[in-house]
Design a protein around this motif. Structure first.
Motif, PDB file in Angstrom:
ATOM      1  N   UNK A  23      -3.772 -21.468  24.774  1.00 34.31           N
ATOM      2  CA  UNK A  23      -5.039 -21.328  25.492  1.00 34.31           C
ATOM      3  C   UNK A  23      -5.797 -20.110  24.976  1.00 34.31           C
ATOM      4  N   UNK A  24      -5.080 -18.993  24.865  1.00 30.74           N
ATOM      5  CA  UNK A  24      -5.701 -17.754  24.426  1.00 30.74           C
ATOM      6  C   UNK A  24      -6.134 -17.841  22.959  1.00 30.74           C
ATOM      7  N   UNK A  25      -5.348 -18.583  22.172  1.00 31.98           N
ATOM      8  CA  UNK A  25      -5.714 -18.796  20.761  1.00 31.98           C
ATOM      9  C   UNK A  25      -7.050 -19.531  20.667  1.00 31.98           C
ATOM     10  N   UNK A  44     -11.836  -3.110  30.536  1.00 30.64           N
ATOM     11  CA  UNK A  44     -11.056  -4.288  30.168  1.00 30.64           C
ATOM     12  C   UNK A  44      -9.595  -4.121  30.504  1.00 30.64           C
ATOM     13  N   UNK A  45      -8.768  -4.904  29.808  1.00 33.75           N
ATOM     14  CA  UNK A  45      -7.315  -4.866  30.043  1.00 33.75           C
ATOM     15  C   UNK A  45      -6.603  -5.205  28.749  1.00 33.75           C
ATOM     16  N   UNK A  49      -8.799  -6.986  25.891  1.00 33.53           N
ATOM     17  CA  UNK A  49      -9.654  -8.057  26.403  1.00 33.53           C
ATOM     18  C   UNK A  49     -10.709  -7.496  27.335  1.00 33.53           C
ATOM     19  N   UNK A  50     -11.965  -7.705  26.973  1.00 34.92           N
ATOM     20  CA  UNK A  50     -13.063  -7.208  27.812  1.00 34.92           C
ATOM     21  C   UNK A  50     -13.982  -8.328  28.268  1.00 34.92           C
ATOM     22  N   UNK A  90     -15.264  -6.673  22.706  1.00 37.08           N
ATOM     23  CA  UNK A  90     -16.663  -6.345  22.390  1.00 37.08           C
ATOM     24  C   UNK A  90     -16.696  -4.912  21.877  1.00 37.08           C
ATOM     25  N   UNK A  91     -16.840  -4.744  20.573  1.00 35.76           N
ATOM     26  CA  UNK A  91     -16.822  -3.401  20.001  1.00 35.76           C
ATOM     27  C   UNK A  91     -17.371  -3.404  18.579  1.00 35.76           C
TER      28      UNK A  91
END
Lengths: 325, 325
Positions: B75-77, B176-177, B187-188, B264-265
């Motif tokens: 899912x994350x992929x 984020x985390x 992850x943001x 996001x960076x």
């Protein structure tokens, strides 16, 4: 030639390539297909078209290369990765702009050949490979290429535009050879002058901008009649085709010819009054072009041969894309 | 914190990801990189830019997803395959338009999760997945995504524009985390409102069109300083950076923070007089932004921490891209 055997062979050939998995993809991703509101066409075309304003659309397509082709002949795999993508854009009446690739490499020894094939493909079609992503320590070999093109919004050739009463045309470059290792690969570009090969792509833009075809598709894995069936399904119509009208190189038997993936070949539909102009334009660039049948309302693809006639595909019984279910 | 250990850790982290194979690809494909005469930038940018006239360029990028990520959390992929591609376009100051993918699927059980991740990524960023290619009977799992975007030719943010005397800025969403399964995945976006996430992409177009940065790049696999080093190599300059000026979430130790792939960076360079406007604009959308150093002539990336100072990368000794050799 046994006509019934040919029909059975073609049905089974395309049938094997039908994958239920594709339904799951189109169904799930269909939810976000036009999330931005700028996507013009539905799934099932050779490339997707995204409206960028000023009568311009961006075309985007992706093709993966069959792993076995990479193992047997990596050079040819690299070359074909360019060819199949360029044809996707040409089929829409677009100008191919650039490609990117993702490579996963297990065997270092195939690497040089693969890259050289890509380079030679880019040179042949004059389309650059501008970047990509490499998985160098992969457990397998794979090559995926995506292509971007540009076209005019009002002159896009799509799969969905065929109308009842239109004529069906097949345009194939019959000046070629069966690839020595892959009989179903009807190669028409490798030994041909690159100017002519590039003109074969450009003339598709020309007939598109003259609004001559109502629909079109490049002949790919499902072969000539499988590709036509995909076009018919996208357009929601049927066709009646005369086998012997289909242009063919006489050295290749019908069964192989109709299952082949040609280097330069398209199925098109057009109003009767535009057919001659399409034939004239494409014929100037080594295409053998002929009107091979008619678009009909009944959602079946009939194939005629002398006095014989068979239903090759029926959208209710054995469709290829299953889009209408 | 042991500064010398941190420097060594960062050097080795990026060093490991350096692959000689990439040199072979860029060298071989370099021959056809600009065969059409329409390609604007060199290899090494986040996306390639192709001139389509009227001050418009098409941006094209591709990214493959790490096989292990697909196995551990499909899912994350799927979600990340969208995120990384959208960021490639944002980094150039472009508008993401559409994506295509190629999937090879071995384990049917990962399939639903993978597709759902893609769908949720598309929704989060409002960018459609418009097609692709499926290898359903594959011997492995792989997911490759290509993205197309559009930008103004005269306001493109590239990796190669940094000039001696410019300031170096780092912009990171520090809200984020660490992903529970992947500590280096900062992850943001996942738990953030989609409007804000999309605004983070749009504000990059805004600062690009205001011609505020001289160069920029999205922070990806090589981490914050590895990404900066890639920018320096593309620009043919060096930099001196103060470690403690880099925005950071205090819950994450420096070593993990600097190696992380954030949602996001961006690293940016700009003339001193434009820095405050960049900071103001990006800060409105949850970015933590700071001037962290200066661009210098010497082709080295110096890292300062209190009284200590180390050469993190030297383009003559341990470059990342090896483009200048």
């Amino acid at each position: 030639m046994d006509f019934n055997e040919l029909v059975k062979s073609l049905q089974e050939f395309v049938g094997v390539s039908r994958k239920n998995s594709i339904e799951k993809v189109t169904k799930t991703l269909g939810e976000v297909y036009n999330i931005s509101g700028e996507v013009l066409l539905d799934f099932g075309d050779d490339a997707s078209a995204i409206d960028i304003g000023n009568n311009k659309v961006i075309l985007l397509a992706a093709d993966g290369i069959w792993g076995q082709l990479m193992s047997v002949n990596p050079y040819w795999a690299g070359y074909c990765s360019v060819l199949v993508n360029v044809n996707d854009i040409a089929a829409m009446g677009g100008k191919p702009i650039a490609m990117v690739n993702t490579m996963s490499i297990l065997d270092d020894e195939i690497y040089d050949d693969l890259l050289q094939g890509i380079v030679d493909g880019c040179k042949k079609f004059n389309v650059p490979m501008v970047g990509g992503h490499l998985h160098p320590d992969s457990e397998f070999n794979s090559l995926d290429v995506a292509i971007v093109g540009i076209a005019h919004k009002d002159s896009l050739i799509t799969s969905a535009g065929a109308n009842v009463g239109d004529k069906v045309l097949v345009a194939i470059d019959t000046d070629g050879r069966q690839h020595p290792q892959f009989a179903l690969n009807w190669d028409t570009t490798y030994e041909k002058d690159e100017k002519l090969v590039q003109d074969q792509i450009k003339v598709m833009q020309e007939i598109a901008e003259a609004h001559l075809p109502t629909a079109g598709k490049d002949i790919s894995n499902p072969g000539t009649l499988g590709t036509l069936e995909m076009l018919l399904e996208a357009s929601g119509v049927g066709a009646c085709v005369n086998l012997e009208s289909i242009p063919r190189n006489p050295d290749v038997p019908w069964d192989e010819w109709l299952r082949a993936y040609p280097g330069a070949a398209f199925v098109l539909t057009a109003k009767e009054e535009n057919c001659q102009e399409i034939i004239d334009k494409l014929s100037s660039y080594s295409f053998d072009v002929a009107v091979v049948g008619d678009i009909i309302k009944e959602k079946k693809l009939y194939l005629e041969y002398g006095d014989e006639k068979a239903v090759l595909f029926s959208q209710n019984k054995n469709p290829i894309l299953k889009m209408n279910e």
